[in-house]
Design an enzyme around this catalytic site. Structure first.
Site, PDB file in Angstrom:
ATOM      1  N   HIS A   1      24.930  67.658  47.246  1.00 47.95           N
ATOM      2  CA  HIS A   1      24.693  68.810  46.757  1.00 47.95           C
ATOM      3  C   HIS A   1      23.962  68.639  45.273  1.00 47.95           C
ATOM      4  O   HIS A   1      23.723  69.682  44.753  1.00 47.95           O
ATOM      5  CB  HIS A   1      25.959  69.626  46.263  1.00 47.95           C
ATOM      6  CG  HIS A   1      26.834  69.964  47.461  1.00 47.95           C
ATOM      7  ND1 HIS A   1      26.477  70.790  48.616  1.00 47.95           N
ATOM      8  CD2 HIS A   1      28.385  69.823  47.804  1.00 47.95           C
ATOM      9  CE1 HIS A   1      27.325  70.633  49.434  1.00 47.95           C
ATOM     10  NE2 HIS A   1      28.270  70.262  49.001  1.00 47.95           N
TER      11      HIS A   1
HETATM   12 ZN   LIG Z   1      31.263  68.893  52.469  1.00 46.81          ZN
END
Ligand SMILES: [Zn+2]
Length: 355
Positions: free
Chosen positions: A143
């Protein structure tokens, strides 16, 4: 000229290309218990592998912490400076009490483990090229992009690894990311948005974090799953699309983000894959890569349950039993007919178990 780094040193041939450091594990006055994350998962995987006599302390590669200079290959100075604020790190790691810690403790107790895992992924990238395969027992912070962290990911280890390889290893000009964590890998997607050298395949639960529509534009092969997806559908999709992705582009390296938060009962992933399903999934990815003789690097990424470490260790043992990973330098063992027979037997066992 690329900068000088400690992460690309030579590794003795007696070592397995399995990268780990005790520094990976986050422990600080019980703080780690406030995150729905088994923050000692990485050490437990190693302990299981030692118990099974696959590895020992002197046959694994010890990860080194990525320095600021290493991180600047991808990250902006502005982003690294922001991590000097405890509230920024509290937000990224989703551990609110981190907000109240002085930053020197945040650096030592939270960011250093993550920087060491990041160094581990970069080291494992080179090892995968040298040995045909490598596993970083941590990492997979998918992320995080060059100027933004989130979802427990403070450093963009996948982007860094690929950029290091492009800059430093001759013959690496194309990479494929196979991201099978339950969440969309928006960090590397944002970083490689307009980079045709990187092919991204992403299989994730369409309804959960991060739902990053902009980042989705970077995915070449997007497989969105519904709540509660089970083994049969999942494994069929993984098999079809791993084959499809590698038929479309033959990369010089595969980065396999092997998140285990697809596991049934995971409070964040929302899927329903069995332990045997995860082991089978890893097997599909490794067998496809190894048969095509494409170097593969696996990182462990998300997966937050108490039983996760055991499943990761069992999967690595399965890959070894099938001859897809070994300490030898060559990739020839997958051509061995005995191994092929074992694979076929195992597939039918697993089919009976889980489909
Ligand atoms: Zn994940």
């Amino acid at each position: 000229m690329p900068h000088k780094t400690q992460l690309y040193h030579d590794v003795p041939s007696t070592c397995w290309p399995i990268v780990y450091s005790p520094e990976y594990n986050i422990t600080f006055m019980g703080l780690e218990k406030l995150h729905p994350f088994d923050a000692g998962k990485w050490g437990k995987v190693i302990n299981f592998l030692k118990e099974e006599k696959l590895i020992a302390d002197d046959t694994i590669v010890v990860a080194q912490e990525a320095t600021d200079e290493d991180l600047l290959v991808v990250h902006t100075r502005r982003y690294l400076n922001k991590l000097k604020w405890s509230f920024v790190v509290a937000t990224i790691t989703e551990i609110p009490p981190v907000l109240f810690l002085p930053n020197f403790l945040v650096q030592r107790k939270v960011l250093k483990p993550l920087r060491t895992q990041t160094g581990g992924t970069i080291m494992a990238g080179k090892l995968a090229m040298d040995r045909g395969w490598a596993i970083n027992v941590g990492g997979g912070f998918h992320h995080c992009s060059s100027d933004k962290g989130g979802g427990f990911c403070a450093y963009a280890d996948i982007t860094l690894t690929i950029k290091f390889l492009f800059e430093r290893v001759e013959g690496v000009s194309k990479a494929t990311i196979i991201d099978l964590d339950a969440h969309q890998g928006n960090g590397h997607e944002r970083d490689f948005m307009h980079d045709n050298r990187v092919y991204i395949m992403d299989v994730y639960n369409r309804y959960i974090y991060p739902g990053d529509e902009f980042a989705k534009c970077a995915i070449k092969r997007r497989i969105e799953l519904d709540w509660g997806t089970e083994d049969k559908e999942y494994l069929q999709k993984v098999e079809t699309h791993v084959e499809g992705a590698l038929n479309e582009v033959r990369p010089d390296i595969i980065i396999y983000n092997a998140g285990t938060d697809v596991l049934d009962g995971d409070p964040l992933g929302g899927l329903a894959i069995s332990p045997q399903g995860i082991i089978k999934r890893d097997e599909i990815v490794f067998s496809t890569a190894r048969k095509r003789e494409i170097p593969i690097l696996m990182v462990t990424s998300g997966g937050y349950q108490k039983r996760t470490a055991r499943i990761i260790a069992d999967s690595i043992l399965n890959l070894h039993n099938l001859g897809f990973i070994d300490e030898k330098l060559s990739t020839s063992s997958v051509e061995n007919p005995k191994v092929e027979l074992m694979i076929t037997e195992c597939i039918s066992d697993l089919t009976a178990l889980s489909l």
